[in-house]
Design an enzyme around this catalytic site. Structure first.
Site, PDB file in Angstrom:
ATOM      1  CE  LYS A  87       9.723 119.533  94.308  1.00 14.93           C
ATOM      2  NZ  LYS A  87      10.143 118.442  95.202  1.00 14.93           N
ATOM      3  CB  THR A  88      11.598 117.292  87.490  1.00 12.63           C
ATOM      4  OG1 THR A  88      12.201 118.090  88.499  1.00 12.63           O
ATOM      5  CG2 THR A  88      12.150 117.660  86.138  1.00 12.63           C
ATOM      6  CG  ASP A 104      13.683 121.915  90.461  1.00 11.47           C
ATOM      7  OD1 ASP A 104      12.775 121.881  91.305  1.00 11.47           O
ATOM      8  OD2 ASP A 104      14.530 121.021  90.334  1.00 11.47           O
ATOM      9  CB  THR A 109      11.775 121.516  99.039  1.00 14.73           C
ATOM     10  OG1 THR A 109      12.629 122.655  99.064  1.00 14.73           O
ATOM     11  CG2 THR A 109      12.307 120.510  98.049  1.00 14.73           C
ATOM     12  NE  ARG A 169      15.488 112.837  92.455  1.00 13.99           N
ATOM     13  CZ  ARG A 169      15.510 114.123  92.789  1.00 13.99           C
ATOM     14  NH1 ARG A 169      16.293 114.546  93.748  1.00 13.99           N
ATOM     15  NH2 ARG A 169      14.729 114.994  92.177  1.00 13.99           N
TER      16      ARG A 169
END
Ligand code: ADE
Length: 339
Positions: free
Chosen positions: A72-73, A117, A166, A225
């Site tokens: 997402k980032t 975030d 999330t 990640r």
């Protein structure tokens, strides 16, 4: 294989980045063309970005939602870069008081991309400031609290908010309604993760076989990640034991030393499944009870472990709590109790 040097950190961050995110940074794609996976989100974004650039307008507000570590980032930073806008980063937990958000909004420049975030963790009075900011680019404030108080509307620069969460279900309806673009991110396929690992290995100048990259991919819980973290750990083992070369034996050895099994499950996952299947005998268990029984934070269970265990079909969520499925009993090589 193309080899690229370490890239500069271009994020402006209000909060400290976790070790995991820092380690990931040099391999993050900078442009949409380098972003692997999330085909639907990527293709749609390409159109929205091109249209906004053509009209020389900022993009509408965007909500990115999906499990932790799905990018997402990374995607938000790409959006800012592809639209030639400044990228400002903060998070729900970092915005503790209304004034923190007011200052952030007042110090934006025209067209900035503001990334929040964990936006679902904004407290309600703070979230409410966002409503008029997002809709009218105005701050609704009250001056002179008490007698003589009056509402004022303060204009702020036009900006694009990118919210990441999330749990889109935890967002209030008024906040959700103010996003013009909603992009769900899903778990990656093994092939896509393999591609990401091969790309990252090129950037990190690590030699790796296709077979080893696939092995790491299979054990990365559908999450880039994690794939990049496991690649870095496999590189450690390779540097010490195999002249820096990650072949299938080195990858497998590294992953077994890390206690990550063929399904990508680690010790905590196995503790969760064992607690549900054995200690609670397959009965539904509440989040708090489950978390206490494996000595983890409930939030960690919900955001880190549960999404993948659900995806794998090892647990199910009922209105009475979490339960181990037949697949979990098979995985643990146990017989499911009769109900
Ligand atoms: N590294 C982390 N996420 C990635 C992605 N989606 N594509 C390419 N490289 C990545």
């Amino acid at each position: 294989m193309k080899i690229v040097g370490k890239r500069k950190n271009e994020l402006l961050s209000d909060g400290a980045l976790s070790e995991d995110v820092m380690g990931d940074e040099s391999v993050r794609p900078m442009y949409l063309k380098d972003y692997i996976g999330q085909d639907n989100a990527r293709e749609n974004l390409k159109v929205f970005i091109e249209a906004a650039n053509k009209r020389e307008e900022p993009l509408e507000h965007i909500l990115l939602y999906g499990s932790a570590g799905l990018g997402k980032t990374t995607l938000a930073a790409i959006i800012a870069r592809e639209t030639g806008r400044r990228f400002r980063v903060t998070s729900g937990p970092a915005i503790e008081r209304p004034i923190d958000l007011v200052i952030t909004l007042k110090t934006l420049s025209e067209g900035d991309v503001l990334f929040i975030d964990e936006i679902h963790r904004l407290r309600r009075p703070i979230e409410e400031i966002l409503y008029s900011a997002m809709e009218d680019f105005m701050l609704d404030r009250v001056i002179n609290k008490g007698i003589g108080s009056r509402p004022v509307r303060i204009p702020i620069p036009k900006f694009t908010l990118i919210g990441a969460t999330t749990r889109s279900g935890n967002l209030s309806s008024p906040l959700r309604a103010r996003f013009g673009i909603m992009l769900p991110l899903s778990f990656y396929s093994e092939e896509q993760l393999k591609e990401i690992i091969v790309r990252s290995a090129g950037i990190l100048r690590v030699r790796i076989t296709e077979e080893a990259a696939f092995e790491i991919a299979v054990r990365s819980r559908g999450t880039p990640r994690i794939a990049n973290r496991l690649l870095r750990r496999a590189r450690d083992f390779a540097d010490v034991e195999n002249d820096g070369f990650i072949d299938i034996q080195t990858a497998d050895y590294a992953l077994s030393c890390l206690e990550i099994d063929r399904c990508g499950l680690d010790m905590v996952d196995r503790n969760i499944l064992t607690a549900l299947a054995v200690n609670f005998k397959g009965r539904p268990v509440g989040l708090g009870t489950l978390a206490a029984s494996v000595s983890e934070e409930p939030e960690n269970i919900e955001e880190v472990y549960e999404p993948y265990l659900l995806k794998m079909g090892f647990i199910e969520k009922t209105n009475k709590g979490r339960m181990a499925t037949s697949a979990a009993y098979d995985y643990l090589s146990l017989k499911k109790p009769e109900t």
